[in-house]
Write a protein that holds these residues in place. Structure first.
Motif, short mmCIF file in Angstrom:
data_model
loop_
_atom_site.label_atom_id
_atom_site.label_comp_id
_atom_site.label_asym_id
_atom_site.label_seq_id
_atom_site.Cartn_x
_atom_site.Cartn_y
_atom_site.Cartn_z
N LYS A 285 34.42 31.62 30.19
CA LYS A 285 34.62 33.07 30.44
C LYS A 285 33.60 33.65 31.42
CE LYS A 285 37.16 34.90 26.54
NZ LYS A 285 37.27 33.73 25.67
N GLU A 286 32.34 33.20 31.29
CA GLU A 286 31.30 33.81 32.14
C GLU A 286 31.55 33.56 33.63
OE1 GLU A 286 29.02 30.67 29.92
OE2 GLU A 286 27.55 31.27 31.42
N LEU A 287 32.39 32.59 33.96
CA LEU A 287 32.66 32.32 35.38
C LEU A 287 33.78 33.20 35.93
CD1 LEU A 287 32.46 28.40 35.54
CD2 LEU A 287 30.68 30.09 36.00
N ARG B 193 24.33 44.78 43.60
CA ARG B 193 25.03 43.66 44.25
C ARG B 193 26.34 43.37 43.53
NH1 ARG B 193 20.19 39.35 44.13
NH2 ARG B 193 20.33 40.01 41.97
N LEU B 194 27.31 42.88 44.28
CA LEU B 194 28.56 42.41 43.69
C LEU B 194 28.33 40.97 43.24
CD1 LEU B 194 31.67 42.97 43.27
CD2 LEU B 194 31.99 41.79 45.46
N VAL B 195 28.56 40.71 41.95
CA VAL B 195 28.34 39.37 41.42
C VAL B 195 29.69 38.82 40.97
CG1 VAL B 195 27.05 37.96 39.78
CG2 VAL B 195 26.05 40.08 40.64
N ALA B 196 30.13 37.77 41.65
CA ALA B 196 31.44 37.19 41.35
C ALA B 196 31.26 35.84 40.68
CB ALA B 196 32.24 37.02 42.65
N GLY B 197 31.88 35.66 39.53
CA GLY B 197 31.92 34.33 38.92
C GLY B 197 32.76 33.42 39.81
N ALA B 198 32.44 32.12 39.79
CA ALA B 198 33.13 31.19 40.68
C ALA B 198 34.63 31.13 40.41
CB ALA B 198 32.52 29.79 40.53
N ALA C 97 34.41 25.31 26.87
CA ALA C 97 34.37 26.76 26.64
C ALA C 97 33.12 27.39 27.25
CB ALA C 97 34.42 27.05 25.14
N GLY C 98 32.18 26.56 27.73
CA GLY C 98 30.96 27.12 28.31
C GLY C 98 30.42 26.22 29.41
N LYS D 58 24.84 19.08 44.39
CA LYS D 58 24.41 17.72 44.05
C LYS D 58 25.31 17.20 42.94
CE LYS D 58 19.62 18.44 45.32
NZ LYS D 58 18.38 19.01 44.83
N PRO D 59 25.34 15.87 42.74
CA PRO D 59 26.20 15.33 41.68
C PRO D 59 25.91 16.02 40.34
CG PRO D 59 25.30 13.55 43.00
CD PRO D 59 24.64 14.81 43.49
N GLY D 60 26.97 16.40 39.65
CA GLY D 60 26.82 17.01 38.33
C GLY D 60 26.59 18.51 38.37
N GLU D 61 26.53 19.12 39.57
CA GLU D 61 26.30 20.56 39.66
C GLU D 61 27.62 21.32 39.75
OE1 GLU D 61 22.02 21.64 41.60
OE2 GLU D 61 23.61 21.13 43.02
N ILE D 62 27.55 22.58 39.29
CA ILE D 62 28.70 23.49 39.34
C ILE D 62 28.26 24.76 40.06
CG2 ILE D 62 30.11 25.04 37.89
CD1 ILE D 62 30.16 22.86 35.77
N LEU D 63 29.11 25.27 40.93
CA LEU D 63 28.86 26.61 41.51
C LEU D 63 29.22 27.62 40.42
CD1 LEU D 63 28.34 28.60 43.86
CD2 LEU D 63 30.73 28.26 44.54
N SER D 64 28.28 28.48 40.06
CA SER D 64 28.57 29.41 38.96
C SER D 64 28.84 30.83 39.46
CB SER D 64 27.43 29.41 37.94
OG SER D 64 26.20 29.71 38.57
N ARG D 65 28.00 31.36 40.34
CA ARG D 65 28.17 32.75 40.78
C ARG D 65 27.89 32.89 42.26
NH1 ARG D 65 25.83 32.86 36.11
NH2 ARG D 65 26.98 33.85 34.41
#
Ligand SMILES: Cc1cc2nc3c(=O)[nH]c(=O)nc-3n(C[C@H](O)[C@H](O)[C@H](O)COP(=O)(O)OP(=O)(O)OC[C@H]3O[C@@H](n4cnc5c(N)ncnc54)[C@H](O)[C@@H]3O)c2cc1C
Length: 301
Positions: free
Chosen positions: A58-60, A70-75, A12-13, A163-170
């Motif tokens: 949700k935040e993504l 700026r336009l901020v897009a969640g992944a 959920a997060g 890198k391993p374990g990373e997520i693209l967020s925005r």
């Protein structure tokens, strides 16, 4: 065709998602829209033991403007949401010009900006748009958050700075300042197919349509999309009705080092770059020197 067995998790997060990736470093894989990952799983080219579905984070899924305009897009924002958003249409029209060429309606409903960027197909329109608009990627990972410029994010065919374990967020898109004219052209065998070559152009013009600055991105040609602004140098200080588009197309074609694959040879791609660049310039309103202004320019916008 069926994928190999996997465990499904829907955090959920972001922190919960990162924790799942931390606990299962060897076999957990993030899934966004599934439009590239699921076909790869069905072909057993990808065999993750766990899918971490970001759909519940949700935040993504937010698409908003920040205090700096700026336009901020969640992944997790789907391709089609950009095409329907009035703020995007008016402030970042280059996004619509390119993203409407991503696959088909159904895929654009499910596929996401983040999934496209992380998949890093050299023919993906999103990577080209991000380069053109100087976007910045926010990554969340076990060591905290960091930012990467668009030019440093995609590293090669299916390779990114993650890198391993990373997520693209925005993904953050600065607001283009001043007057801009945008043009896009790609060539694919059928509408909705990945492009064999494509070009995106942005021209910053004054009130008399004299070019002050130019940006050019070519994609689907090399291992990743690339800015070729130098090919536009002859435009600076010229009116857009007085430009030798042939020369610019040839200059762009001479600047690329295209790959050959089953879809097109390197020579063919050079030819396609020339064609895409001249048509993208026409889409931006540029008229070849000496052309008749009553003749409409051609573009596939
Ligand atoms: C028939 C067909 C035609 C297509 N044509 C085009 C086209 O013309 N142009 C184009 O650009 N694309 C095209 N696509 C691909 C489409 O755009 C996909 O939506 C996109 O490539 C992947 O997005 P997704 O959200 O589905 O990601 P997924 O398939 O879910 O994930 C793709 C990869 O990214 C990783 N990932 C996803 N999100 C994140 C994240 N936030 N952080 C870290 N890693 C992440 C996944 O682990 C996976 O490795 C096509 C697809 C199909 C099936």
């Amino acid at each position: 065709m069926k994928p190999s067995a996997f465990v499904y998790r829907r955090p959920a997060g972001i922190e919960e998602a990162l924790e799942l990736l931390r606990q299962h470093p060897d076999d957990a894989r993030v899934i966004a829209g599934g439009q590239s990952l699921v076909p790869a799983m069905n072909l057993r080219m990808a065999t993750p033991g766990m899918l971490v579905d970001l759909a519940g984070v949700k935040e993504l899924s937010a698409l908003e403007l920040d205090g700096a305009g700026r336009l901020v897009a969640g992944a997790m924002v789907a391709h089609n949401r950009f095409l329907r958003d009035e703020r995007v249409k008016s402030g970042w029209p280059a996004i619509g010009l390119a993203v409407r060429h991503v696959a088909h309606e159904q895929i654009r409903n499910r596929g996401t900006i983040g999934g496209s960027l992380c998949h890093a197909d050299p023919a993906a329109e999103w990577a080209a748009v991000c380069l053109l608009l100087d976007a910045e990627m926010s990554l969340a990972g076990p060591q905290g958050a960091r930012s990467v410029a668009a030019d440093d994010f995609v590293r090669g065919v299916y390779e990114t700075a993650l890198k391993p374990g990373e997520i693209l967020s925005r993904i953050r898109f600065p607001a283009p300042l001043g007057r801009w004219r945008w043009g896009f052209h790609e060539i694919a065998r059928r509408r909705g197919d990945f492009a064999l070559a494509g070009a995106l152009v942005g021209l910053n013009v004054d009130e008399n349509d004299v070019v002050q600055a130019g940006r050019l991105v070519v994609f689907a040609v090399e291992d990743r999309a690339r800015r070729l602004d130098a090919a536009l140098s002859t435009l600076i200080g010229r009116g857009i009705a007085d430009i030798d588009t042939e020369l610019i197309g040839l200059s762009a074609a001479a600047s690329v080092d295209p790959r050959s694959d089953m879809h097109a040879s390197a020579d063919q791609r050079c030819h396609l770059v020339h064609s895409c660049v001249t048509h993208a310039l026409a889409g931006a309103g540029v008229r070849p020197a000496g052309s008749d202004p009553s003749t409409p320019t051609w573009s596939n916008q």
